[in-house]
Design an enzyme around this catalytic site. Sequence first.
Site, short mmCIF file in Angstrom:
data_model
loop_
_atom_site.label_atom_id
_atom_site.label_comp_id
_atom_site.label_asym_id
_atom_site.label_seq_id
_atom_site.Cartn_x
_atom_site.Cartn_y
_atom_site.Cartn_z
CG ASP A 107 101.26 87.27 71.67
OD1 ASP A 107 100.83 86.41 72.47
OD2 ASP A 107 102.42 87.71 71.72
CG ASP B 88 103.37 90.20 74.36
OD1 ASP B 88 102.61 89.70 75.20
OD2 ASP B 88 103.97 89.54 73.50
CD GLU B 89 98.58 87.27 75.33
OE1 GLU B 89 97.79 86.35 75.25
OE2 GLU B 89 99.49 87.30 76.18
P1 TTP Z 1 104.74 85.95 75.31
O1 TTP Z 1 103.83 86.69 74.39
O2 TTP Z 1 104.25 84.69 75.94
O3 TTP Z 1 106.09 85.58 74.58
P2 TTP Z 1 106.93 86.42 73.52
O4 TTP Z 1 106.22 87.67 73.10
O5 TTP Z 1 108.30 86.65 74.06
O6 TTP Z 1 107.07 85.41 72.31
P3 TTP Z 1 105.96 84.99 71.23
O7 TTP Z 1 106.50 85.46 69.93
O8 TTP Z 1 105.87 83.51 71.32
O9 TTP Z 1 104.68 85.68 71.61
O10 TTP Z 1 105.17 86.90 76.48
C1 TTP Z 1 105.37 88.29 76.32
C2 TTP Z 1 106.52 88.79 77.18
O11 TTP Z 1 106.27 88.48 78.55
C3 TTP Z 1 107.84 88.13 76.85
O12 TTP Z 1 108.53 88.81 75.80
C4 TTP Z 1 108.57 88.19 78.16
C5 TTP Z 1 107.49 88.13 79.21
N1 TTP Z 1 107.43 86.77 79.79
C6 TTP Z 1 108.15 86.50 80.95
O13 TTP Z 1 108.77 87.40 81.52
N2 TTP Z 1 108.12 85.22 81.46
C7 TTP Z 1 107.42 84.20 80.88
O14 TTP Z 1 107.43 83.05 81.37
C8 TTP Z 1 106.69 84.49 79.67
C9 TTP Z 1 105.92 83.39 78.98
C10 TTP Z 1 106.71 85.77 79.18
MG MG Z 2 104.22 87.63 72.52
#
Ligand code: TTP
Ligand code: MG
Length: 353
Positions: free
Chosen positions: A8, A102-103
Site C-alpha cells: 500500500d 495504490d494497493e
Molecule cells: P489509501 O491507501 O486509503 O490512503 P493513502 O495512500 O492516501 O494513505 P495511507 O498512507 O494511509 O495508505 O488511499 C489511496 C488513495 O486513494 C489516496 O491517496 C487518495 C484516494 N482516496 C480517495 O480519493 N478518497 C478516500 O476516501 C480514500 C480513503 C482514498
Molecule cells: Mg495508501
Amino acid sequence: MKKIIHIDMDCFYAAVEMRDNPELRNLPIAVGGNSARGVLSTCNYIARQFGCRSAMPNHQAKKLCPDLVIVNGRMEVYKAVSQHIREIFAKYTDKIEPLSLDEAYLDVTGCELFSGSATLIAQQIRQEIFEQTQLTASAGVAPNKFLAKIASDENKPNGQCVISPDKVATFVENLPLQKIPGIGPKTAERLAKYGFHTCKDVRASNIAFLQTLLGKQASTLFHRSFGRDDREVQVSRVRKSLAVERTLSKDIVSFNEVEHVMVALLPKLVQRFNKLNGYHIAKQGVKLKFSDFNQTTVEMRSQNINEANFIELFKKAIERANNRKIRLVGLTLGFGERTNQQQTQSQLSFPIM
Ligand code: TTP
Ligand code: MG
C-alpha cells in the site's frame, strides 16, 4: 501455507504531489477539489498530525489545520504511477490482485527469489518502487490476505510488518475488532456494547450468538478472530460495470428526495471510477428498489459521468413507482471497449474528487 504480501503506497496522491513539487514537501498538504462541497481525497502525514483525514470536508480540515494547502488532483499521473508499480509487482509474481490504484495483494508462495523469503521479497519490491518512482510504499507479509492487509498498516509510512505463521495466534489475540476490514465503526461500537473488543473476546463466543448481532458477517468474523482466511488472491478480470447504491434508513417517495440521495452518491461514484485504470464509460444507469422489493433500472448511452443525465433517468424510473415507496437508490456506469482516445475524453469531462 501461503505467503501473501499486501503493498500500500503511503499517502499516495499527496506523495505524488510532493514528489513533483518540492515546495510542498515540508508543508501540511491535502489533495482535493476546490468546490464548496469538496472533501479531501487524502493528505500527507504532516497534515494527519493535525487530525486531517481522507473524506473530511475541506472546511473542516482547514479548521483543524489553517495552513493546510489543498491541491487539485491529477488522476492521469496517479494512474500512470499505478501502472508503473503494477509492472514492478509483475516481475515477482503473476498472482496480483489490485484493490485500488495504490494497493494490491501479491501471492508469492511459489516465488524462489531470496530462497522464498517473502520478507525479503517485500523489502525488494518497496526498494524498487522507491528507486523507480521516488515514492514510498508499506508492506504487510502474512500467511493470508486478511492479516497481510492489517500488517501493511502497522508500520506506515515506509515500513513493513511480518506476521509469520508462528506469530499469528498472538497477533490476532489482542487485535481490536475495528482493525478488521469489513468491521466499520458502527459495527465495532455495537460489538463493544456486548463486550467484544478484541479477537480474544470473539473467540470465547460462538457463531450462533454472533449471528444474532451480525447476521451473515458472523462466521467470517469468527474465523478471522482465529487468524483464518482462505480467500485466494484473485487475479483481476475485466470489469463490465460499476455501481454505487444506498439502502435508505427510511423509505422515500418524492423525486426531490431521490435527487438528494443522488447528489450524495455521485462523489462516491466518481471516486470509485477514478480508482479504476483504463476503463471508458459507455452507459449511465440508475436503479430504484421499491418497498415491495421489486426494482427497476433505466440506462442511456453516455461517455462521461453527467449529473443532468442521471436526473433524466431518475425521472423515468420514478414514473414506474405506482404508489410504491422507494427503499434503495443506485447509480451505475457501463463500460465499453477500451480506446485511448475515448479514455482521455471521459477523464477530462468530470471533476476530480
Ligand atoms: P489509501 O491507501 O486509503 O490512503 P493513502 O495512500 O492516501 O494513505 P495511507 O498512507 O494511509 O495508505 O488511499 C489511496 C488513495 O486513494 C489516496 O491517496 C487518495 C484516494 N482516496 C480517495 O480519493 N478518497 C478516500 O476516501 C480514500 C480513503 C482514498
Ligand atoms: Mg495508501
